[in-house]
Design a protein around this motif. Structure first.
Motif, PDB file in Angstrom:
ATOM      1  N   ALA A   7     103.474  57.437  -9.527  1.00 35.13           N
ATOM      2  CA  ALA A   7     103.448  56.042  -9.984  1.00 35.13           C
ATOM      3  C   ALA A   7     102.342  55.820 -11.013  1.00 35.13           C
ATOM      4  O   ALA A   7     102.519  55.046 -11.967  1.00 35.13           O
ATOM      5  N   VAL A   8     101.192  56.490 -10.849  1.00 37.72           N
ATOM      6  CA  VAL A   8     100.114  56.384 -11.833  1.00 37.72           C
ATOM      7  C   VAL A   8     100.595  56.908 -13.184  1.00 37.72           C
ATOM      8  O   VAL A   8     100.364  56.286 -14.236  1.00 37.72           O
ATOM      9  N   ILE A   9     101.274  58.046 -13.176  1.00 37.38           N
ATOM     10  CA  ILE A   9     101.783  58.620 -14.430  1.00 37.38           C
ATOM     11  C   ILE A   9     102.805  57.680 -15.069  1.00 37.38           C
ATOM     12  O   ILE A   9     102.846  57.525 -16.303  1.00 37.38           O
ATOM     13  N   VAL A  10     103.631  57.033 -14.241  1.00 33.27           N
ATOM     14  CA  VAL A  10     104.609  56.081 -14.782  1.00 33.27           C
ATOM     15  C   VAL A  10     103.899  54.925 -15.480  1.00 33.27           C
ATOM     16  O   VAL A  10     104.282  54.513 -16.588  1.00 33.27           O
ATOM     17  N   ILE A  11     102.855  54.384 -14.848  1.00 32.09           N
ATOM     18  CA  ILE A  11     102.103  53.281 -15.456  1.00 32.09           C
ATOM     19  C   ILE A  11     101.527  53.711 -16.805  1.00 32.09           C
ATOM     20  O   ILE A  11     101.623  52.985 -17.803  1.00 32.09           O
ATOM     21  N   LEU A  12     100.937  54.908 -16.840  1.00 30.17           N
ATOM     22  CA  LEU A  12     100.347  55.398 -18.089  1.00 30.17           C
ATOM     23  C   LEU A  12     101.420  55.662 -19.146  1.00 30.17           C
ATOM     24  O   LEU A  12     101.214  55.391 -20.329  1.00 30.17           O
ATOM     25  N   ALA A  13     102.570  56.173 -18.720  1.00 30.48           N
ATOM     26  CA  ALA A  13     103.662  56.435 -19.675  1.00 30.48           C
ATOM     27  C   ALA A  13     104.213  55.147 -20.257  1.00 30.48           C
ATOM     28  O   ALA A  13     104.554  55.083 -21.446  1.00 30.48           O
ATOM     29  N   CYS A  14     104.333  54.104 -19.412  1.00 25.91           N
ATOM     30  CA  CYS A  14     104.896  52.822 -19.859  1.00 25.91           C
ATOM     31  C   CYS A  14     103.910  52.009 -20.684  1.00 25.91           C
ATOM     32  O   CYS A  14     104.278  50.958 -21.214  1.00 25.91           O
ATOM     33  N   CYS A  15     102.667  52.469 -20.774  1.00 24.18           N
ATOM     34  CA  CYS A  15     101.666  51.762 -21.572  1.00 24.18           C
ATOM     35  C   CYS A  15     101.134  52.674 -22.680  1.00 24.18           C
ATOM     36  O   CYS A  15     101.506  52.540 -23.832  1.00 24.18           O
ATOM     37  N   ALA A  16     100.291  53.649 -22.303  1.00 23.44           N
ATOM     38  CA  ALA A  16      99.729  54.555 -23.311  1.00 23.44           C
ATOM     39  C   ALA A  16     100.805  55.414 -23.957  1.00 23.44           C
ATOM     40  O   ALA A  16     100.799  55.630 -25.179  1.00 23.44           O
ATOM     41  N   GLY A  17     101.737  55.944 -23.146  1.00 26.55           N
ATOM     42  CA  GLY A  17     102.795  56.785 -23.698  1.00 26.55           C
ATOM     43  C   GLY A  17     103.713  56.008 -24.616  1.00 26.55           C
ATOM     44  O   GLY A  17     104.085  56.478 -25.698  1.00 26.55           O
ATOM     45  N   LEU A  18     104.078  54.805 -24.196  1.00 21.43           N
ATOM     46  CA  LEU A  18     104.947  53.969 -25.021  1.00 21.43           C
ATOM     47  C   LEU A  18     104.250  53.612 -26.338  1.00 21.43           C
ATOM     48  O   LEU A  18     104.888  53.525 -27.388  1.00 21.43           O
ATOM     49  N   GLY A  19     102.922  53.450 -26.260  1.00 23.18           N
ATOM     50  CA  GLY A  19     102.159  53.103 -27.457  1.00 23.18           C
ATOM     51  C   GLY A  19     102.115  54.194 -28.498  1.00 23.18           C
ATOM     52  O   GLY A  19     101.720  53.957 -29.645  1.00 23.18           O
ATOM     53  N   MET A  20     102.519  55.421 -28.124  1.00 22.60           N
ATOM     54  CA  MET A  20     102.558  56.526 -29.086  1.00 22.60           C
ATOM     55  C   MET A  20     103.713  56.364 -30.063  1.00 22.60           C
ATOM     56  O   MET A  20     103.762  57.051 -31.085  1.00 22.60           O
TER      57      MET A  20
END
Length: 628
Positions: free
Chosen positions: A347-360
């Protein structure tokens, strides 16, 4: 660097918690023993009760509890900002979710593999058992409906994922028969199967994406839902070793590999500065920037993120399937407490992907370019917000919540996760395929496990209410799946079969009610034995108050309430679900309160001694020494 620091701090917290708090629960509270009898040996039938090595049962347990829950929930919840979602995932997993899962597993192990609903009949009252079973029935119906829709949506949006997901099934069956006949290990065959799955992802991405025929009379989502539920019928009635165990074991390796790749990509992207959590998404979205149709963060954060922090569905896996396969009691911490912490890490990785990852970067609508940073996040979470001005000049915002379905939220994780993978040289289309297959595979695992669990519940309801037809496993399974299909087809903002986001708060509230009641069973189990209960009682109260609060908001909110008191039309199906769940929860809680002062140190009635071998459909339950 903020992205990497958040990830490392979260993972370190999970590791420390497992070796401190988890060990305390195991040794001091439940007094686990390697010499204790377990249901898999007491009632071994090689169909449901099967002694299983802890690595294999961990794979089954984890992939069953994970599914899309820790993906969809956090992917929705970052709508309010990444910080509240992150805090709830980390602390909820450690102090609430893992306690819930481990407690349900231990109580079931001490009661010959009974579900928590069945155990409630002896720990609280026979009436509590029936009420609990009805709540389980409601909760599993919603699980089947929603998870079926999620997988169907993934297949429709990402046709490149279809080949890999479906090819895993015959591979798992072949491996099962080879291992079963030769009594070999699963590790090497499952790694070979994993290699074949990744080859299938490559083929699906570049050569063979699978689309359903355009001539079908229904939408692809509806058609895939039907196909998936038919598959679930057969998966539910087969012995666990034929499909569930080998496929779940393969999926556990798939998750380890995919998570490793995602974390590696996150690290590289963080070091190079292409992934920046703080710059890509708001830590907390201010109240005046949220649309009017969005539910408030309190209590809905605790309802929206269920599986990533605490989920009542997990108690069904712990007490419905995993407790029947645990080989020795000392494996329970590894399976029950450890798997929940790993789900928190996901779930932590999902949060980071949906924010920092999406921002890429995400494709810009109507352009060949990419949106990056905060604009990329806003394109997924705020692009459909519409500001209106009434006759008095008052501005209001609507649309940012209702206009996005479950598929939109899942796609945020798929896109963000693929961006992380691109940082380590994996081509973006192939990365999309890897993450999409990851999501679909785990959702499918939860789907067929939930079907098997619902079959148990329907059969037990048949026994309790004297309805002989429902005691047949084929009739029980068909009943469960037909009802799930009807619920899945509730219309949403985009038509039939797209009501997932409408159903999600109902799923979350029902799921968390179930979590509170499962903790209640654990509390009564310990209270009757003179053990400390505070560590489970506080989470129990939280998980009873929050879903009730959320359900009341869903019913009476003037903008979107199910009762139709304002602009929104009434939704009587959701009203019926909501009021029924609240009534059942209150009933069980009142019975528990009345009984509480009378049972401290008083053991429940012992189960009858085993007098005959277990049968394939046995849910006849029994406990190890009731004093333990």
């Amino acid at each position: 660097m903020s992205t990497l620091l958040v990830a490392l701090a979260s993972f370190a917290g999970f590791i420390i918690a497992y070796n401190t708090y988890g060990r305390w629960l195991s040794r001091r509270i439940f007094n686990v023993s390697a010499d204790a009898e377990v249901p898999s040996s007491q009632l071994q039938d090689d169909i449901d009760f099967v002694p299983t090595k802890r690595e294999v049962i961990f794979g089954h347990h984890f992939t069953s509890i994970a599914g899309t829950g820790p993906i969809v929930g956090p992917a929705i919840a970052v709508f309010w900002g990444w910080l509240p979602a992150l805090l709830w995932v980390v602390f909820g997993s450690i102090f609430i979710g893992a306690v819930h899962d481990f407690g349900a597993l231990m109580v079931s192990l001490r009661n010959r593999g009974q579900t928590v609903g069945e155990v409630a009949g002896r720990l609280i009252s026979p009436r509590a058992k029936l009420l609990f079973l009805i709540i389980l029935f409601f909760a599993l119906t919603i699980v089947l409906a929603i998870f079926g829709l999620v997988i169907a949506s993934i297949f429709s949006i990402y046709p490149e994922s279809v080949l890999s997901v479906w090819i895993e099934i015959p591979i798992a069956i072949v491996i099962a028969f080879l291992v079963h006949r030769r009594s070999g290990g699963l590790l090497i065959p499952s790694l070979l199967a994993l290699a074949l799955m990744y080859a299938a992802i490559y083929i699906g991405v570049y050569y063979l994406p699978i689309h359903l025929p355009a001539s079908l009379p229904v939408s692809p989502v509806v058609a895939w839902t039907v196909i998936l539920l038919i598959y679930c019928f057969f998966a539910s009635v087969l012995p666990v070793w034929v499909l569930m165990q080998p496929r779940d074991y393969i999926n556990s390796h798939q998750l380890v590999l995919a998570l490793s790749l995602l974390v590696l990509g996150l690290m590289v992207a963080s070091f190079t500065g292409t992934a920046d959590l703080v710059a890509s998404a708001p830590a907390v979205v201010p109240v005046d920037e949220r649309p009017l149709d969005a539910p408030p963060i309190m209590p809905f954060l605790f309802i929206t993120i269920a599986c990533g922090a605490i989920s009542g569905f997990h108690c069904l896996v712990s007490s419905g399937t995993s407790s029947k396969q645990i080989e020795r009691e000392t494996d329970a911490q590894y399976v029950g407490y450890g798997a929940m912490l790993l789900e928190g890490a996901l779930a932590v990785i999902v949060i980071l992907a949906c924010c920092a990852g999406l921002g890429m970067g995400v494709p810009e609508s109507g352009s060949d370019g990419l949106l990056t940073g905060r604009a990329a996040w806003e394109s997924k979470y705020q692009s459909q917000i519409v500001t209106t001005v009434d006759a008095s000049g008052q501005e209001s915002t609507v649309g940012g919540w209702a206009n996005y379905g479950l598929a939109d939220k899942v796609s945020a994780f798929v896109q963000g996760g693929a961006n992380f993978l691109s940082a380590i040289g994996i081509a973006l289309p192939f990365g999309v395929g890897i993450v999409a297959v990851l999501v679909a595979s785990f959702a499918a695992t939860t789907l067929d496990t939930a079907t098997r669990l619902q079959r148990y519940v329907v059969q037990e309801l048949g026994v309790t209410m004297g309805i002989e037809a429902l005691q047949n496993k084929y009739v029980a399974t068909a009943t469960a799946l037909i009802l799930a299909f009807v619920v899945a087809m509730i219309p949403g903002p985009k038509g039939i079969g797209t009501g997932g986001l409408i159903l999600w708060p109902l799923f979350g509230a029902t799921n968390q009610v179930l979590a509170g009641l499962a903790l209640l069973v654990t509390v009564f189990y310990l209270w009757r034995r003179g053990k400390p209960v505070w560590f489970a009682a506080v989470p129990m109260l939280l998980m009873m108050v929050m879903p009730a609060w959320a359900m009341l908001w869903n019913l009476f909110n003037p903008q979107t309430g199910w009762l139709g008191l304002g602009a929104a039309p009434p939704n009587y199906l959701l009203v019926a679900f909501g009021l029924s769940i609240m009534g059942l929860q209150l009933w069980i809680f009142v019975e528990a309160i009345l009984l509480w002062p009378k049972v401290k140190g008083v053991l429940e009635e012992a189960l009858p001694p085993l007098t005959k071998p277990a049968t394939a459909s046995s849910q006849e339950p029994a406990s190890s020494s009731p004093g333990r």
